[in-house]
Design an enzyme around this catalytic site. Structure first.
Site, PDB file in Angstrom:
ATOM      1  N   LYS A   1     -10.626  27.790  16.631  1.00 39.69           N
ATOM      2  CA  LYS A   1      -9.533  28.114  16.755  1.00 39.69           C
ATOM      3  C   LYS A   1      -8.384  27.535  16.892  1.00 39.69           C
ATOM      4  CE  LYS A   1      -6.662  30.494  14.183  1.00 39.69           C
ATOM      5  NZ  LYS A   1      -5.733  29.541  12.637  1.00 39.69           N
TER       6      LYS A   1
ATOM      7  N   ASN B   1       2.711  50.568  14.285  1.00 35.41           N
ATOM      8  CA  ASN B   1       2.343  49.281  13.732  1.00 35.41           C
ATOM      9  C   ASN B   1       3.077  48.656  13.001  1.00 35.41           C
ATOM     10  OD1 ASN B   1       1.191  46.500  13.114  1.00 35.41           O
ATOM     11  ND2 ASN B   1       0.351  47.686  11.442  1.00 35.41           N
ATOM     12  N   GLY B   2       4.425  47.666  13.108  1.00 32.65           N
ATOM     13  CA  GLY B   2       5.625  47.202  12.682  1.00 32.65           C
ATOM     14  C   GLY B   2       6.358  46.454  14.039  1.00 32.65           C
TER      15      GLY B   2
ATOM     16  N   HIS C   1       3.233   0.260  -0.057  1.00 36.91           N
ATOM     17  CA  HIS C   1       3.237  -0.745   1.544  1.00 36.91           C
ATOM     18  C   HIS C   1       1.780  -0.803   1.477  1.00 36.91           C
ATOM     19  CE1 HIS C   1       7.731  -1.202   1.413  1.00 36.91           C
ATOM     20  NE2 HIS C   1       7.829  -0.258   1.289  1.00 36.91           N
TER      21      HIS C   1
ATOM     22  N   CYS D   1      -0.705  45.008  14.406  1.00 35.28           N
ATOM     23  CA  CYS D   1      -1.744  45.953  15.793  1.00 35.28           C
ATOM     24  C   CYS D   1      -2.375  46.700  14.659  1.00 35.28           C
ATOM     25  CB  CYS D   1      -0.700  46.642  16.569  1.00 35.28           C
ATOM     26  SG  CYS D   1       0.320  46.412  17.242  1.00 35.28           S
TER      27      CYS D   1
ATOM     28  N   GLU E   1     -10.029  19.973   6.692  1.00 35.27           N
ATOM     29  CA  GLU E   1     -10.954  20.614   7.523  1.00 35.27           C
ATOM     30  C   GLU E   1     -11.795  21.587   7.507  1.00 35.27           C
ATOM     31  OE1 GLU E   1      -8.921  22.505  10.607  1.00 35.27           O
ATOM     32  OE2 GLU E   1      -7.140  23.222   8.784  1.00 35.27           O
TER      33      GLU E   1
ATOM     34  N   TRP F   1      -1.118  43.899  19.511  1.00 34.17           N
ATOM     35  CA  TRP F   1      -0.418  41.902  19.142  1.00 34.17           C
ATOM     36  C   TRP F   1       0.920  42.259  19.431  1.00 34.17           C
ATOM     37  CZ3 TRP F   1      -3.827  37.756  18.849  1.00 34.17           C
ATOM     38  CH2 TRP F   1      -3.374  36.755  18.734  1.00 34.17           C
TER      39      TRP F   1
ATOM     40  N   LYS G   1      -5.537  20.890   5.513  1.00 35.83           N
ATOM     41  CA  LYS G   1      -6.675  22.276   5.058  1.00 35.83           C
ATOM     42  C   LYS G   1      -7.610  21.689   4.107  1.00 35.83           C
ATOM     43  CE  LYS G   1      -5.071  24.808   6.986  1.00 35.83           C
ATOM     44  NZ  LYS G   1      -4.429  24.512   7.985  1.00 35.83           N
TER      45      LYS G   1
ATOM     46  N   ARG H   1      -6.528  43.879  14.459  1.00 38.22           N
ATOM     47  CA  ARG H   1      -5.382  43.481  14.226  1.00 38.22           C
ATOM     48  C   ARG H   1      -4.586  43.162  15.580  1.00 38.22           C
ATOM     49  NH1 ARG H   1      -3.924  45.152   9.431  1.00 38.22           N
ATOM     50  NH2 ARG H   1      -2.414  45.913  10.580  1.00 38.22           N
TER      51      ARG H   1
ATOM     52  N   GLU I   1      -0.406  19.111   5.425  1.00 33.70           N
ATOM     53  CA  GLU I   1      -0.700  19.574   5.796  1.00 33.70           C
ATOM     54  C   GLU I   1      -1.658  20.159   4.790  1.00 33.70           C
ATOM     55  OE1 GLU I   1      -1.143  22.143   8.164  1.00 33.70           O
ATOM     56  OE2 GLU I   1      -1.419  23.835   7.280  1.00 33.70           O
TER      57      GLU I   1
HETATM   58  C1  AGP Z   1      -5.505  24.344  11.743  1.00 33.02           C
HETATM   59  O1  AGP Z   1      -5.719  24.965  10.570  1.00 33.02           O
HETATM   60  C2  AGP Z   1      -6.033  23.778  12.706  1.00 33.02           C
HETATM   61  N1  AGP Z   1      -7.252  24.973  12.854  1.00 33.02           N
HETATM   62  C3  AGP Z   1      -5.580  23.087  14.095  1.00 33.02           C
HETATM   63  O2  AGP Z   1      -5.077  21.467  13.555  1.00 33.02           O
HETATM   64  C4  AGP Z   1      -4.508  24.067  14.813  1.00 33.02           C
HETATM   65  O3  AGP Z   1      -3.468  23.096  13.892  1.00 33.02           O
HETATM   66  C5  AGP Z   1      -4.528  22.701  16.076  1.00 33.02           C
HETATM   67  O4  AGP Z   1      -4.708  23.354  16.789  1.00 33.02           O
HETATM   68  C6  AGP Z   1      -3.053  23.670  16.628  1.00 33.02           C
HETATM   69  O5  AGP Z   1      -3.313  25.084  17.171  1.00 33.02           O
HETATM   70  P1  AGP Z   1      -2.033  25.357  18.017  1.00 33.02           P
HETATM   71  O6  AGP Z   1      -0.975  25.671  16.728  1.00 33.02           O
HETATM   72  O7  AGP Z   1      -2.609  27.135  18.549  1.00 33.02           O
HETATM   73  O8  AGP Z   1      -1.843  25.003  19.134  1.00 33.02           O
END
Ligand code: AGP
Length: 610
Positions: A605, A101-102, A504, A2, A488, A75, A485, A28, A481
């Site tokens: 996002k 905050n905490g 394979h 927060c 994207e 938050w 990263k 925040r 993962e």
């Molecule tokens: C991850 O870097 C991406 N921005 C994307 O894959 C994200 O993880 C995915 O859209 C899921 O989002 P969520 O965790 O908010 O459901």
């Protein structure tokens, strides 16, 4: 996470200053906001759930008298984002107001003691115990000063806090204190400020004073006094002049939110390890009783689910099925039933595909559990029980700190399930629990000691045609993962698969100089087989990049490049530290390739459309 802010001025109204400063702290947390000001022996409070601009339209946050005040943008971690849970919180008399905050870990027992002493609580937050503790201190010691009452209170708190306190008893000062949560002072000519970060007061003053854990500050207009809480001894610390631009300030000195959030992970992992007993027990009870469990998510959250399926199996012998949310209805829509349990994992709690899978399962009477970073999101409303990641808002499009927080919560769930099911010895569970507690420090060490090496790797391989990511066992999820990263954020073509799959098919792609990243922890049984995979790739001219434990001389000798992780990490929690170098690689690769890591093309996002 927060944002807190306090200001005391020689003259003029504090409210508009607090309002504008909270706007600068909005990144925040932004699910509720509140301001308290003090004048003529009265504390006035305006607060509500919602974003700052919306609440301001409703209640006019500027229209509050008084040259002293505190404010908070929230938050939610404890207590849904409702007006009653918004800060500031007050004691029974309304003469003491606090913003925080905490996470106060022992708030339950403190609240019980205070309620038994007759205190009336109105919220579901951990914070509300603070003003009541100060009130109780004055009740028992009427002659005490505000400083004495606040110190007595703070010594009762366990957990993380940055606090700001005002009281009608001593209306000419603000007291603030910190433990682990950030707190910084801004000292102007006729005004003093305290805030979660200097973004808040930079337009008013560039003279900042960093506050350390265990310190209590008394603020008066243009002045400040620092004491050590432990022994009351005085601390002398001169202000520093800050030369950041406002743009830099909002990222507290980092060039991008993504790198800031990667660096936040030691702190967010500490928070994720705090005070969720009740929810961990509740969810693990549901999982323990379940006949079939689907782990449903998208993107990075899916990778957390993939890793969790290994944790639940290895620690609790519980079979769980990670499923891409976008495929769930097609794949399991007809078979999911009243005996099914869905653990939906979503940082935003609003991902359309994930909610779609949840809705389908709900219609077939399945039990819905949630893991999210966003309290008050749709997922928290449709879940029978949910648990928070407590990693604070993530502004960067790339999921970084939220991924490691998800893994930490899932590992805690697996450990609790393991206890309930007695499938693993007490010694091993204690050992794993201890190792999980060390992970924040391990992550801190990796960032401190390996970041420059990763930066050099990004420079070396910035023109590669393709990247491979290979792992075995639970680190197949880490490989997936790391690939996501890099794709994207740096637009680098990348593929990932279980290392055992190489022969394979995928190995036919290898050409001399192709970088192949191996995630290669020493613990567990995968290390030996991975060495075979490394040799396979090496024999075909691949450039071997290994993420290894610091004393793994065998793999070092066969690698072109390597990044070292502190040794002794149990394989079952190894994705948490082992992903850190891959997050950094994606970030620095984007920089090398002239891409803004915070705004990757075509991405949002939260994907709230199917
Ligand atoms: C991850 O870097 C991406 N921005 C994307 O894959 C994200 O993880 C995915 O859209 C899921 O989002 P969520 O965790 O908010 O459901």
């Amino acid at each position: 996470m927060c944002g807190i802010f306090g200001c005391i001025m020689k003259k003029g109204n504090a409210a508009p200053v607090i309002h504008a400063s909270l706007k600068r702290l909005e990144y925040r947390g932004y699910d509720s906001v509140g301001i308290a000001t003090l004048t003529n022996g009265e504390i006035t409070i305006k607060k509500d759930q919602g974003k700052i601009d919306d609440v301001h339209k409703l209640v006019n946050l500027d229209d509050m008298a008084g040259n002293i005040g505190i404010g908070h943008t929230r938050w939610a971690t404890h207590g849904a984002p409702l007006k009653v849970n918004a800060h500031p919180h007050v004691d029974c008399t309304g003469k003491i107001a606090v913003v925080h905050n905490g996470i106060i870990e022992n708030y339950n027992e403190l609240r019980n003691e205070l309620e038994n002493a007759g205190h009336q609580f109105v919220s579901k937050t951990d914070t509300e115990v603070v003003p009541h503790l100060i009130e109780e201190a004055f009740k028992k010691n009427p002659a005490w000063t505000l400083t004495e009452a606040v110190i007595d209170t703070i010594k009762k708190l366990c957990g993380s806090y940055a606090l700001a306190v005002i009281s009608t008893k001593e209306p000419e000062k603000i007291l603030c204190a910190r433990n682990e949560s950030p707190l910084i002072l801004g000292i102007g000519k006729d005004a003093s400020y305290c805030a979660s970060d200097l973004t808040a007061f930079l337009p008013m003053t560039n003279k900042a004073v960093l506050i350390n854990d265990g310190e209590l500050v008394t603020l008066t207009p243009g002045k400040y006094e620092i004491k050590r809480i432990q022994d009351g001894s005085k601390v002398v610390r001169e202000p520093k002049v800050i030369d950041w631009s406002p743009e830099m300030a909002v990222k507290t000195g980092y060039p991008h939110f993504m790198i800031k959030e990667i660096h936040e992970q030691p702190a967010t992992l500490r928070n994720t390890l705090r005070a969720q007993e009740h929810y961990l027990d509740l969810i693990s009870t549901f999982l323990d009783r379940a006949t079939e469990v689907y782990l449903v998510a998208c993107g990075t959250s899916y990778h957390a689910c993939l890793a969790a399926s290994y944790m639940f199996s290895k620690l609790a012998f519980l079979p769980t099925y990670p499923v891409y949310a976008s495929e769930f209805v097609e794949q399991h829509g007809k078979s999911v039933n009243i005996d099914s349990t869905i653990l939906a994992v979503s940082q935003s709690g609003e991902t359309a595909d994930t909610l779609g899978a949840v809705t389908c399962s709900q219609q077939r009477a399945a039990t819905i559990l949630g893991l999210t970073n966003t309290v008050g999101s749709t997922l928290t409303r449709v879940s029978r029980v949910y648990i928070g990641q407590q990693s604070g808002p993530e502004i960067g499009v790339a999921a970084t700190k939220t991924f490691t927080s998800q893994l930490s919560v899932l590992a805690q769930l697996a450990l609790r399930l393991s206890t309930k099911r007695g499938k693993v010895s007490q010694d091993e569970m204690d050992y794993l629990a201890e190792k999980l507690e060390t992970i924040p420090q391990v992550v801190e060490t990796i960032i401190l000691t390996q970041e420059e090496k990763v930066k050099a790797l990004a420079k070396k391989y910035k023109d590669a045609k393709i990247f491979f990511f290979l792992g075995r066992g639970i680190n197949t999820a880490t490989a997936f993962e790391g690939r996501l990263k890099l794709m994207e954020i740096a637009y680098m073509p990348a593929i990932a698969f279980p290392a055992g799959e190489s022969k394979h098919g995928p190995i036919s792609l290898i050409e001399p100089g192709f970088p192949v990243v191996f995630i290669c922890p020493k613990d567990g049984v995968t290390h030996k087989t991975l060495i075979g995979n490394i040799q396979e790739m090496k024999a075909r001219g691949a450039s071997i990049i290994s993420i290894i434990e610091e004393d793994d001389e065998e793999v070092k000798a066969m690698s072109d490049d390597y990044i070292e992780i502190p040794k002794g990490i149990p394989e079952v929690i190894s994705p948490i530290p082992f992903i850190i170098p891959l997050q950094l690689l994606a970030y620095y690769m984007a920089i090398e390739r002239g891409i803004n890591p915070d705004m990757p093309r075509n991405l949002a996002k939260s994907v709230t459309v199917k």
